[in-house]
Each structure stands twice: as structure tokens, then as C-alpha cells.
Design an enzyme around this catalytic site. Structure first.
Site, short mmCIF file in Angstrom:
data_model
loop_
_atom_site.label_atom_id
_atom_site.label_comp_id
_atom_site.label_asym_id
_atom_site.label_seq_id
_atom_site.Cartn_x
_atom_site.Cartn_y
_atom_site.Cartn_z
N ARG A 1 0.80 -1.22 0.00
CA ARG A 1 0.00 0.00 0.00
C ARG A 1 0.84 1.28 0.00
O ARG A 1 0.32 2.35 -0.23
CB ARG A 1 -0.97 -0.01 1.20
CG ARG A 1 -2.19 -0.87 0.96
CD ARG A 1 -3.04 -0.96 2.20
NE ARG A 1 -2.48 -1.90 3.16
CZ ARG A 1 -2.89 -1.99 4.43
NH1 ARG A 1 -3.83 -1.18 4.88
NH2 ARG A 1 -2.37 -2.88 5.22
N SER B 1 33.10 47.45 -2.90
CA SER B 1 32.04 46.69 -3.58
C SER B 1 32.50 46.15 -4.91
O SER B 1 33.37 46.72 -5.57
CB SER B 1 30.83 47.61 -3.82
OG SER B 1 30.31 48.01 -2.58
N GLY C 1 -6.90 -7.58 15.69
CA GLY C 1 -7.16 -8.71 16.56
C GLY C 1 -7.81 -8.20 17.84
O GLY C 1 -7.39 -7.19 18.39
C1 UD1 Z 1 -1.45 -8.30 13.42
C2 UD1 Z 1 -2.00 -9.11 14.57
C3 UD1 Z 1 -3.29 -8.44 15.08
C4 UD1 Z 1 -3.00 -7.01 15.48
C5 UD1 Z 1 -2.37 -6.27 14.33
C6 UD1 Z 1 -1.90 -4.92 14.81
C7 UD1 Z 1 -1.45 -11.43 14.18
C8 UD1 Z 1 -1.95 -12.74 13.70
N1 UD1 Z 1 -2.31 -10.43 14.12
O1 UD1 Z 1 -2.39 -8.37 12.39
O2 UD1 Z 1 -3.79 -9.15 16.18
O3 UD1 Z 1 -4.21 -6.38 15.87
O4 UD1 Z 1 -1.21 -6.96 13.83
O5 UD1 Z 1 -1.46 -4.18 13.72
O6 UD1 Z 1 -0.34 -11.33 14.62
N2 UD1 Z 1 4.88 -9.79 9.21
C9 UD1 Z 1 5.98 -10.53 8.87
N3 UD1 Z 1 5.79 -11.77 8.32
C10 UD1 Z 1 4.56 -12.28 8.11
C11 UD1 Z 1 3.45 -11.51 8.46
C12 UD1 Z 1 3.64 -10.27 9.01
O7 UD1 Z 1 7.12 -10.10 9.05
O8 UD1 Z 1 4.49 -13.40 7.60
C13 UD1 Z 1 5.09 -8.46 9.82
C14 UD1 Z 1 4.58 -7.34 8.96
O9 UD1 Z 1 5.63 -6.81 8.17
C15 UD1 Z 1 4.11 -6.32 9.98
C16 UD1 Z 1 3.69 -7.17 11.16
O10 UD1 Z 1 4.33 -8.42 11.00
O11 UD1 Z 1 5.15 -5.49 10.41
C17 UD1 Z 1 2.20 -7.36 11.25
O12 UD1 Z 1 1.73 -7.94 10.08
P1 UD1 Z 1 0.30 -7.64 9.50
O13 UD1 Z 1 0.11 -8.43 8.29
O14 UD1 Z 1 0.09 -6.19 9.43
O15 UD1 Z 1 -0.61 -8.25 10.65
P2 UD1 Z 1 -2.14 -8.04 10.82
O16 UD1 Z 1 -2.85 -9.06 10.05
O17 UD1 Z 1 -2.50 -6.64 10.60
#
Ligand code: UD1
Ligand code: MG
Length: 453
Positions: free
Chosen positions: A15, A402, A137
Site C-alpha cells: 500500500r 564593492s 485482533g
Molecule cells: C497483526 C495481529 C493483530 C493485530 C495487528 C496490529 C497477528 C496474527 N495479528 O495483524 O492481532 O491487531 O497486527 O497491527 O499477529 N509480518 C511478517 N511476516 C509475516 C506476516 C507479518 O514479518 O508473515 C510483519 C509485517 O511486516 C508487519 C507485522 O508483521 O510489520 C504485522 O503484520 P500484518 O500483516 O500487518 O498483521 P495483521 O494481520 O495486521
């Protein structure tokens, strides 16, 4: 007890619509991940592991710091899977704190509160109440105690009404975390390995999970797009300005100033609107910065006044100098106390002595100017021959008329006077008037041409 910090930074950040990986997007000049790393260090992490994926090489290249351990998550299979990648090198026996690389405003104070309020063998999640918790979450409590987290996509109608959300920050005894992560499944709406499932596992094993609230929603906001990035920038600027005001710095309008780097201020400093301060800037006691100024990597001595619209970079002034309006100090400009630099003057890699004045329309480069020198309007140090740079030396008390061109290398003696319009190519001696000027001539019989009829 030792603290390991795992920073999740493998997400792609689509995004952002940018070639730059999300965690490298700049917030107050520093990549998002840089802010999180600073906080991790501030709370005294003994081990810091960044889980990277998308744009990994670029991210690593940006942080060559030796204290960072890198763990590759080749495929983004969820936050639980991400933390699992960091576990092999994580020292046993201590506690592990999980942070997100795209949540840059989380304060060290809040993390310390989380650490201090959680016994070593228990768990904690950082939560916050949101008016609109859509997408997050939800923290489910029973009898006030946290029992599990349910992701928005997996939540029941009733669970969706919960306003307390998981920020993603989690603290867990490392050995338990390793064991519980190994047991994670991905049987959920997104087919991901959820880190958050560890909460219910802990409760099942009789380990208390503390739900500790963040100070504000802004503090734990994740950055996913340019709008959120801009919002975080404003929030960070506000925090910085508030902290400076508490220390006595005055602002014409706290909402119209940008402190992008590190600003160190003495007492009674005043900063007017649209000042942009970048890099490491030090403002001595009583310094006043006028409207529309850009100041980068500079030290301004006590009581120095910067009038409006100046560009100051890599420069240093002594006490009581006066700069601008519309002046440019470039790297290596060093002003002794009481120097005046006026409008449309550019100074680069030069020393200007005590009380000297360079007031109008002048270029000073690679020069050594003594004390009490007056440099007239439109003076130019011709420092560059197209290949090499050369030095101009001007003695104490000299007066440069100057429109003088000082063709370097050239030397002007102490108390020398250089007549206006001279092009100096040879040394001008002390105490004398030196001129280089064609004789003035008036054509007696000349008449203005007249329009032909
Ligand atoms: C996650 C939480 C959710 C919380 C939210 C807050 C979980 C399952 N859910 O959701 O409860 O409310 O964050 O913003 O943890 N990332 C990785 N590898 C992955 C997936 C994610 O490094 O495989 C990193 C992303 O770069 C990011 C962070 O983890 O920095 C969170 O990932 P994101 O996909 O935003 O999680 P949410 O589904 O939003
Ligand atoms: Mg998210």
C-alpha cells in the site's frame, strides 16, 4: 533477565506504492525500522533480531549495525511463522519481546512499563482501546484476565464488538515461546500462522497473560500507506515540539515547525514558523530562528539571530552572529563571534573572523577572513579555476570595496583597502589602498543616436 527483541519486518507494504521497502520509508528523516531499532536499544535489548523478507538486501544494507541479527522469512506465512524464523539464534533462558518494524512511535516508556509489570515467567500483550477496531485482533478477557486473541476475520459477531485490540507487541519467556511457536497451526480464516495464538496456549498452560494498555492509539499505529506515514510524521513532530517546550524552547506555532533530526537547545531559544531543522543541530542560549529557515547539521552560538529565509548546512557560528535574511551558509562555513552575514550572501568552507561583516550579494568560498573585515556588496572570491580550488586570505581590518573579484590564490593584507570594482590577482599589501581599475573616461563629443525618421 536477558531481553531479546524480535522485530517483524518481512511484510511487503504494497500500500505504500513505492520502490522503497516499507520499513525504509522515512519518518523524520529516519527509516521506520530505524525508530524501532532505537527504541529496542533504549530498553536495553541484549539481542536484536530483524525478520526480513521483501527488499531484504536493501534493508540490511541500510543498517550495517553489528548489533543486529537478521533472520530471513522467505515466505510470509504469518506473524507466528515470522517470529519462529528468529528463534534459532535467540538466546535461551531470557524473555523475548516482539515488535513490528512498521510501528515506529512506540515509546521506550511504554515498553518499560510492559517489562516492569510482567513477572519473568509470565506473558504480556500490549493492547489499546480503539473506537473503530475494524481489522485488528480483539483481546478477549474473562474475569478481567486476557484469555485469547481473535483476529477480525475469525471473530464472531459478539467478539467484533470488543474495542480492546492487540497492538502486536508481545512479551514471552523465550523458552516457552519457542515451544509454543513450534506447535502453532494455520487452521484459520487467513491460513496463516498467528503469533497471537500463543496467548491462548499460554493460558492453557496456566501462564498468566497480562494485557497492558498503550498510552494512546497513535503510539501503536502501524504505518501502511503514505497517509498514515504523514499522520505519524505530524504525531512525532508534536511529541518533539512538546518535549522542547517543556525544556523552555519557544515556538511561534508548535504546529508549524519540523524537527527531523536531533535538536539540542540552550535556554531562551525561539523558533519561528516554518523552520525545518535536519540532522544534528545545536542552538545556543538565546538563539532566535526567524521564519522559513532550513538548518541542517549546524551549531549556532549563543544569541545568534537567523533572520528569515536562510539555508544553513554544515556551518558553525560563534556567539552573537546575525545571519540573513536570505543568506546561505554551506558546509565548512565557520563564523567567529559577532559576524554579520546579510542577504544573498553565500559562504562555503571559509573562516570569518570576529566582528567581520559580509552584508550583501557576495560569494565567499575557500577563504580565510580575519577579524573586523568589511566585505563590500557584490564581492566574489574566484576560488575555482575550472580544475582546482584555491584559497583567498584576507587580513584583519581589511576593507574590500564593492564589486571586487578576488582571484584565488590571492592575499589581502591587514588593514588593506581594495577599491571597488577591482579584480585582484596579486597580493594587496597591508595598510594600503590597492586598486585594479581602468581609468574613467568621458567622451566629450559623443551624442546619443537618434531614431531615424
Ligand atoms: C497483526 C495481529 C493483530 C493485530 C495487528 C496490529 C497477528 C496474527 N495479528 O495483524 O492481532 O491487531 O497486527 O497491527 O499477529 N509480518 C511478517 N511476516 C509475516 C506476516 C507479518 O514479518 O508473515 C510483519 C509485517 O511486516 C508487519 C507485522 O508483521 O510489520 C504485522 O503484520 P500484518 O500483516 O500487518 O498483521 P495483521 O494481520 O495486521
Ligand atoms: Mg497490520
Amino acid at each position: 533477565m536477558s531481553l531479546s527483541i524480535v522485530i517483524l519486518a518481512a511484510g511487503q507494504g504494497k500500500r505504500m506504492r513505492s520502490r522503497l521497502p516499507k520499513v525504509l520509508q522515512p519518518l523524520a528523516e529516519k527509516p521506520l525500522l530505524g525508530h524501532v531499532l532505537d527504541t529496542a536499544r533504549a530498553v536495553g535489548a541484549g539481542d536484536i533480531c530483524v525478520v526480513y523478507g521483501h527488499g531484504g538486501d536493501e534493508v540490511q544494507a541500510r543498517f550495517p549495525d553489528e548489533d543486529i541479527r537478521w533472520a530471513l522469512q522467505a515466505e510470509q506465512l504469518g506473524t507466528g511463522h515470522a517470529v519462529l524464523q528468529a528463534m534459532p539464534g535467540t538466546p535461551a533462558g531470557g524473555r523475548t519481546l516482539v515488535l513490528f518494524g512498521d510501528v515506529p512511535l512506540l515509546s521506550a516508556d511504554t515498553i518499560e512499563r510492559l517489562l516492569d509489570n510482567t513477572p519473568d515467567d509470565e506473558m504480556a500483550v500490549l493492547t489499546v482501546d480503539l473506537a473503530d477496531p475494524t481489522g485488528y485482533g480483539r483481546i478477549i478477557r474473562e474475569g478481567g484476565m486476557v484469555v485469547r486473541n481473535v483476529e477480525h476475520k475469525d471473530a464472531s459477531r459478539e467478539e467484533l464488538r470488543v474495542n480492546e485490540i492487540n497492538t502486536g507487541v508481545m512479551l514471552c519467556p523465550t523458552d516457552l515461546l519457542k515451544r509454543w511457536l513450534d506447535g502453532l497451526g494455520n487452521d484459520n480464516a487467513q491460513g496463516e500462522y498467528y503469533l497471537t495464538d500463543v496467548i491462548a496456549t499460554a493460558v492453557e498452560h496456566g501462564v498468566t497473560v497480562h494485557g497492558i494498555k498503550a498510552r494512546s492509539p497513535e503510539e501503536v499505529a502501524g504505518i501502511n500507506d503514505k497517509q498514515q506515514l504523514a499522520e505519524a510524521e505530524r504525531a512525532l513532530q508534536q511529541l518533539r515540539v512538546e518535549a522542547l517546550m517543556r525544556r523552555g524552547v519557544g515556538f511561534a506555532d508548535p504546529a508549524r515547525v519540523d524537527i527531523r533530526g536531533e535538536l539540542d537547545c540552550g535556554s531562551d531559544v525561539f523558533i519561528d514558523v516554518n523552520a525545518v531543522l535536519e540532522g544534528k543541530v545545536t542552538l545556543g542560549d538565546g538563539v532566535s530562528v526567524g521564519p522559513n529557515n532550513l538548518i541542517r547539521d549546524a551549531v549556532l552560538g549563543a544569541d545568534t539571530v537567523v533572520h528569515s529565509n536562510c539555508h544553513i548546512e554544515g556551518a558553525e557560528t560563534g556567539e552573537n552572529c546575525e545571519i540573513g535574511p536570505f543568506a546561505r551558509l554551506r558546509p565548512g562555513a565557520r563564523l567567529a563571534p559577532n559576524v554579520k552575514v546579510g542577504n544573498f550572501v553565500e559562504i562555503k568552507k571559509s573562516n570569518v573572523g570576529d566582528g567581520s561583516k559580509v552584508n550583501h550579494l557576495t560569494y565567499i568560498g575557500d577563504a580565510e577572513i580575519g577579524a573586523g573585515v568589511n566585505v563590500g556588496a557584490g564581492t566574489i572570491t574566484c576560488n575555482y579555476d575550472g580544475v582546482n580550488k584555491h584559497k583567498t586570505v584576507i587580513g584583519d581590518g581589511a576593507f574590500i570595496g564593492s564589486g571586487v573579484e578576488l582571484v584565488a590564490p590571492v592575499e589581502v593584507g591587514r588593514n588593506a583597502t581594495i577599491g571597488a570594482g577591482s579584480t585582484l590577482t596579486r597580493p594587496a599589501p597591508d595598510d594600503r589602498l590597492t586598486l585594479e581599475r581602468a581609468k574613467q573616461f568621458t567622451h566629450k563629443s559623443w551624442k546619443r543616436p537618434e531614431k531615424k525618421k
